[in-house]
Design a protein around this motif. Structure first.
Motif, PDB file in Angstrom:
ATOM      1  N   PRO A   5       0.687  -1.319   0.022  1.00  0.00           N
ATOM      2  CA  PRO A   5       0.097   0.080   0.084  1.00  0.00           C
ATOM      3  C   PRO A   5       0.917   1.151   0.028  1.00  0.00           C
ATOM      4  O   PRO A   5       0.764   2.185   1.140  1.00  0.00           O
ATOM      5  CB  PRO A   5      -0.900  -0.068   1.345  1.00  0.00           C
ATOM      6  CG  PRO A   5      -0.170  -1.136   2.188  1.00  0.00           C
ATOM      7  CD  PRO A   5       0.747  -1.822   1.248  1.00  0.00           C
ATOM      8  N   VAL A   6       1.452   1.472  -1.089  1.00  0.00           N
ATOM      9  CA  VAL A   6       2.486   2.501  -1.427  1.00  0.00           C
ATOM     10  C   VAL A   6       2.271   3.106  -2.634  1.00  0.00           C
ATOM     11  O   VAL A   6       2.547   1.964  -3.714  1.00  0.00           O
ATOM     12  CB  VAL A   6       4.038   2.557  -0.825  1.00  0.00           C
ATOM     13  CG1 VAL A   6       4.879   3.402  -1.474  1.00  0.00           C
ATOM     14  CG2 VAL A   6       4.212   1.812   0.424  1.00  0.00           C
ATOM     15  N   ILE A   7       1.964   4.357  -3.010  1.00  0.00           N
ATOM     16  CA  ILE A   7       1.624   4.764  -4.380  1.00  0.00           C
ATOM     17  C   ILE A   7       2.729   5.941  -4.503  1.00  0.00           C
ATOM     18  O   ILE A   7       2.908   6.698  -3.751  1.00  0.00           O
ATOM     19  CB  ILE A   7       0.557   5.501  -4.484  1.00  0.00           C
ATOM     20  CG1 ILE A   7      -0.688   4.017  -4.291  1.00  0.00           C
ATOM     21  CG2 ILE A   7       0.346   5.966  -5.956  1.00  0.00           C
ATOM     22  CD1 ILE A   7      -1.977   4.694  -4.484  1.00  0.00           C
ATOM     23  N   ILE A   8       3.688   5.844  -5.179  1.00  0.00           N
ATOM     24  CA  ILE A   8       4.653   6.727  -5.625  1.00  0.00           C
ATOM     25  C   ILE A   8       4.538   7.618  -6.982  1.00  0.00           C
ATOM     26  O   ILE A   8       4.304   6.919  -8.047  1.00  0.00           O
ATOM     27  CB  ILE A   8       6.085   5.908  -5.634  1.00  0.00           C
ATOM     28  CG1 ILE A   8       6.211   5.313  -4.498  1.00  0.00           C
ATOM     29  CG2 ILE A   8       7.302   6.954  -6.079  1.00  0.00           C
ATOM     30  CD1 ILE A   8       7.237   4.170  -4.538  1.00  0.00           C
ATOM     31  N   TRP A  69      14.034   6.419   3.408  1.00  0.00           N
ATOM     32  CA  TRP A  69      13.093   7.021   4.430  1.00  0.00           C
ATOM     33  C   TRP A  69      11.671   6.307   3.945  1.00  0.00           C
ATOM     34  O   TRP A  69      10.791   5.869   4.809  1.00  0.00           O
ATOM     35  CB  TRP A  69      12.976   8.516   4.427  1.00  0.00           C
ATOM     36  CG  TRP A  69      11.976   9.203   5.060  1.00  0.00           C
ATOM     37  CD1 TRP A  69      11.612   9.185   6.398  1.00  0.00           C
ATOM     38  CD2 TRP A  69      11.006   9.919   4.399  1.00  0.00           C
ATOM     39  NE1 TRP A  69      10.409   9.946   6.470  1.00  0.00           N
ATOM     40  CE2 TRP A  69      10.062  10.574   5.311  1.00  0.00           C
ATOM     41  CE3 TRP A  69      10.744  10.485   3.246  1.00  0.00           C
ATOM     42  CZ2 TRP A  69       8.951  11.326   5.123  1.00  0.00           C
ATOM     43  CZ3 TRP A  69       9.646  11.182   2.716  1.00  0.00           C
ATOM     44  CH2 TRP A  69       8.876  11.606   3.717  1.00  0.00           C
ATOM     45  N   ILE A  70      11.183   6.394   2.464  1.00  0.00           N
ATOM     46  CA  ILE A  70      10.152   5.950   2.223  1.00  0.00           C
ATOM     47  C   ILE A  70       9.933   4.405   2.653  1.00  0.00           C
ATOM     48  O   ILE A  70       8.589   3.854   2.782  1.00  0.00           O
ATOM     49  CB  ILE A  70       9.674   6.342   0.469  1.00  0.00           C
ATOM     50  CG1 ILE A  70      10.036   7.504   0.107  1.00  0.00           C
ATOM     51  CG2 ILE A  70       8.715   5.595   0.176  1.00  0.00           C
ATOM     52  CD1 ILE A  70      10.106   7.783  -1.437  1.00  0.00           C
ATOM     53  N   SER A  72      10.238   2.850   5.129  1.00  0.00           N
ATOM     54  CA  SER A  72       9.826   2.598   6.544  1.00  0.00           C
ATOM     55  C   SER A  72       8.279   2.956   6.712  1.00  0.00           C
ATOM     56  O   SER A  72       7.772   3.047   7.580  1.00  0.00           O
ATOM     57  CB  SER A  72      10.567   3.587   7.572  1.00  0.00           C
ATOM     58  OG  SER A  72      10.262   4.786   7.385  1.00  0.00           O
ATOM     59  N   HIS A  73       7.533   3.234   5.578  1.00  0.00           N
ATOM     60  CA  HIS A  73       6.179   3.568   5.590  1.00  0.00           C
ATOM     61  C   HIS A  73       5.338   2.685   4.591  1.00  0.00           C
ATOM     62  O   HIS A  73       5.634   2.059   3.605  1.00  0.00           O
ATOM     63  CB  HIS A  73       5.876   5.099   4.826  1.00  0.00           C
ATOM     64  CG  HIS A  73       6.810   6.150   5.899  1.00  0.00           C
ATOM     65  ND1 HIS A  73       8.077   6.509   5.774  1.00  0.00           N
ATOM     66  CD2 HIS A  73       6.178   7.012   6.795  1.00  0.00           C
ATOM     67  CE1 HIS A  73       8.262   7.457   6.588  1.00  0.00           C
ATOM     68  NE2 HIS A  73       7.128   7.710   7.300  1.00  0.00           N
ATOM     69  N   GLN A  74       4.130   2.407   5.096  1.00  0.00           N
ATOM     70  CA  GLN A  74       3.091   1.950   4.460  1.00  0.00           C
ATOM     71  C   GLN A  74       1.710   2.921   4.486  1.00  0.00           C
ATOM     72  O   GLN A  74       1.755   3.665   5.144  1.00  0.00           O
ATOM     73  CB  GLN A  74       2.747   0.569   5.174  1.00  0.00           C
ATOM     74  CG  GLN A  74       3.831  -0.539   4.942  1.00  0.00           C
ATOM     75  CD  GLN A  74       4.191  -1.230   3.792  1.00  0.00           C
ATOM     76  OE1 GLN A  74       2.969  -1.847   3.182  1.00  0.00           O
ATOM     77  NE2 GLN A  74       5.105  -1.162   3.183  1.00  0.00           N
ATOM     78  N   LYS A  75       0.911   2.431   3.530  1.00  0.00           N
ATOM     79  CA  LYS A  75      -0.304   3.134   3.419  1.00  0.00           C
ATOM     80  C   LYS A  75      -0.119   4.731   3.232  1.00  0.00           C
ATOM     81  O   LYS A  75      -0.429   5.835   3.930  1.00  0.00           O
ATOM     82  CB  LYS A  75      -1.408   2.925   4.512  1.00  0.00           C
ATOM     83  CG  LYS A  75      -1.810   1.626   4.942  1.00  0.00           C
ATOM     84  CD  LYS A  75      -2.702   1.495   5.982  1.00  0.00           C
ATOM     85  CE  LYS A  75      -3.176   0.159   6.078  1.00  0.00           C
ATOM     86  NZ  LYS A  75      -4.158   0.038   7.176  1.00  0.00           N
ATOM     87  N   VAL A  76       0.907   4.869   2.161  1.00  0.00           N
ATOM     88  CA  VAL A  76       1.001   6.480   2.009  1.00  0.00           C
ATOM     89  C   VAL A  76       1.444   6.390   0.433  1.00  0.00           C
ATOM     90  O   VAL A  76       1.218   5.718  -0.322  1.00  0.00           O
ATOM     91  CB  VAL A  76       2.672   6.505   2.369  1.00  0.00           C
ATOM     92  CG1 VAL A  76       2.654   6.630   3.814  1.00  0.00           C
ATOM     93  CG2 VAL A  76       3.620   5.695   1.777  1.00  0.00           C
ATOM     94  N   VAL A  77       0.859   7.954  -0.109  1.00  0.00           N
ATOM     95  CA  VAL A  77       0.963   8.078  -1.202  1.00  0.00           C
ATOM     96  C   VAL A  77       2.341   9.358  -1.068  1.00  0.00           C
ATOM     97  O   VAL A  77       2.437  10.101  -0.321  1.00  0.00           O
ATOM     98  CB  VAL A  77      -0.109   9.090  -1.766  1.00  0.00           C
ATOM     99  CG1 VAL A  77       0.012   9.698  -3.079  1.00  0.00           C
ATOM    100  CG2 VAL A  77      -1.350   8.093  -1.775  1.00  0.00           C
ATOM    101  N   VAL A  78       3.217   9.188  -2.122  1.00  0.00           N
ATOM    102  CA  VAL A  78       4.499   9.808  -2.067  1.00  0.00           C
ATOM    103  C   VAL A  78       4.661  10.495  -3.191  1.00  0.00           C
ATOM    104  O   VAL A  78       4.749  10.092  -4.501  1.00  0.00           O
ATOM    105  CB  VAL A  78       5.861   8.829  -1.920  1.00  0.00           C
ATOM    106  CG1 VAL A  78       7.200   9.517  -1.919  1.00  0.00           C
ATOM    107  CG2 VAL A  78       5.524   7.806  -0.746  1.00  0.00           C
ATOM    108  N   SER A  79       5.279  11.846  -3.037  1.00  0.00           N
ATOM    109  CA  SER A  79       5.312  12.834  -4.149  1.00  0.00           C
ATOM    110  C   SER A  79       6.931  12.757  -4.359  1.00  0.00           C
ATOM    111  O   SER A  79       7.608  13.221  -3.234  1.00  0.00           O
ATOM    112  CB  SER A  79       4.716  14.273  -3.993  1.00  0.00           C
ATOM    113  OG  SER A  79       5.252  14.919  -4.895  1.00  0.00           O
ATOM    114  N   SER A  96      10.063  -1.281  -6.797  1.00  0.00           N
ATOM    115  CA  SER A  96       9.990  -2.602  -5.679  1.00  0.00           C
ATOM    116  C   SER A  96       9.025  -2.141  -4.356  1.00  0.00           C
ATOM    117  O   SER A  96       8.667  -3.069  -3.928  1.00  0.00           O
ATOM    118  CB  SER A  96      11.196  -3.264  -5.408  1.00  0.00           C
ATOM    119  OG  SER A  96      11.970  -2.151  -4.103  1.00  0.00           O
ATOM    120  N   LEU A  97       8.973  -0.759  -3.917  1.00  0.00           N
ATOM    121  CA  LEU A  97       8.391  -0.290  -2.781  1.00  0.00           C
ATOM    122  C   LEU A  97       6.847  -0.202  -3.116  1.00  0.00           C
ATOM    123  O   LEU A  97       6.146  -0.375  -2.216  1.00  0.00           O
ATOM    124  CB  LEU A  97       9.112   1.010  -2.469  1.00  0.00           C
ATOM    125  CG  LEU A  97      10.378   1.136  -1.831  1.00  0.00           C
ATOM    126  CD1 LEU A  97      10.900   2.427  -1.714  1.00  0.00           C
ATOM    127  CD2 LEU A  97      10.472   0.298  -0.798  1.00  0.00           C
TER     128      LEU A  97
END
Length: 190
Positions: A5-8, A69-70, A72-79, A96-97
């Protein structure tokens, strides 16, 4: 294939990564992360000042730290910053993340969106014709941006529209476990 659950969000400056990312995070009830903001806070300086005082290579090394840093996170949207994706090792890690989305924008639309704050864009500093420079950079980067898992055009769309397109695509293709959300978005289609 299901992704964590990571959207980049990747793409060029002015493509709408931050504004679309915030809208998508709200719809998914995920947290929103911004690599450029993280780098600025970590260094207590703006990106433009980091470039000026420490140079582009230092900034790119900070982007590599942001990828860690990314992790270590789940359930995130990353810009992500517009150039982060250009580093092959960083790109491989991002792929892969989570699910990587290229937000596509034309040079003309990017320029309209960033013109008022172009002095904060290190790649445009001391450039005589910024639009020509944007076209040149995009021409080099687009083949690499195409390596993302999917892409959405952001020209002539507001961030909410793009976020809903991405959300509906996620649901239709069952790419990320959306059951982790507390409620269904009123914009989501069945």
């Amino acid at each position: 294939m299901k992704f964590p659950p990571v959207i980049i969000l990747i793409g060029f400056m002015g493509s709408g990564k931050t504004s679309t990312g915030k809208e998508l995070a709200k719809e998914l009830q995920f947290n929103f992360l911004d690599t450029d903001n993280w780098i600025e806070k970590r260094n207590e300086k703006t990106i433009a000042r980091i470039f000026k005082e420490k140079g582009e290579s230092f900034f790119r090394s900070e982007e590599r730290e942001a990828v860690t840093w990314i992790r270590s996170h789940q359930k995130v949207v990353v810009s992500t910053g517009g150039g982060l994706w250009m580093n092959g090792d960083d790109r491989k890690q991002l792929l892969s993340l989570g699910w990587c989305v290229w937000l596509r924008v034309s040079a003309e639309v990017a320029w309209k969106r960033i013109e008022s704050n172009s002095n904060q864009r290190p790649l445009l500093e001391n450039i005589k014709d910024p639009l020509v420079e944007l076209r040149n950079i995009l021409e080099k980067r687009n083949p690499v941006y195409q390596l993302a898992h999917s892409n959405f055009v952001t020209n002539d769309k507001d961030p909410k529209q793009v976020a809903i397109e991405i959300l509906n695509f996620l649901k239709k293709n069952d790419l990320i476990d959306l059951a982790c959300r507390r409620r269904k978005s009123r914009y989501e289609t069945d």
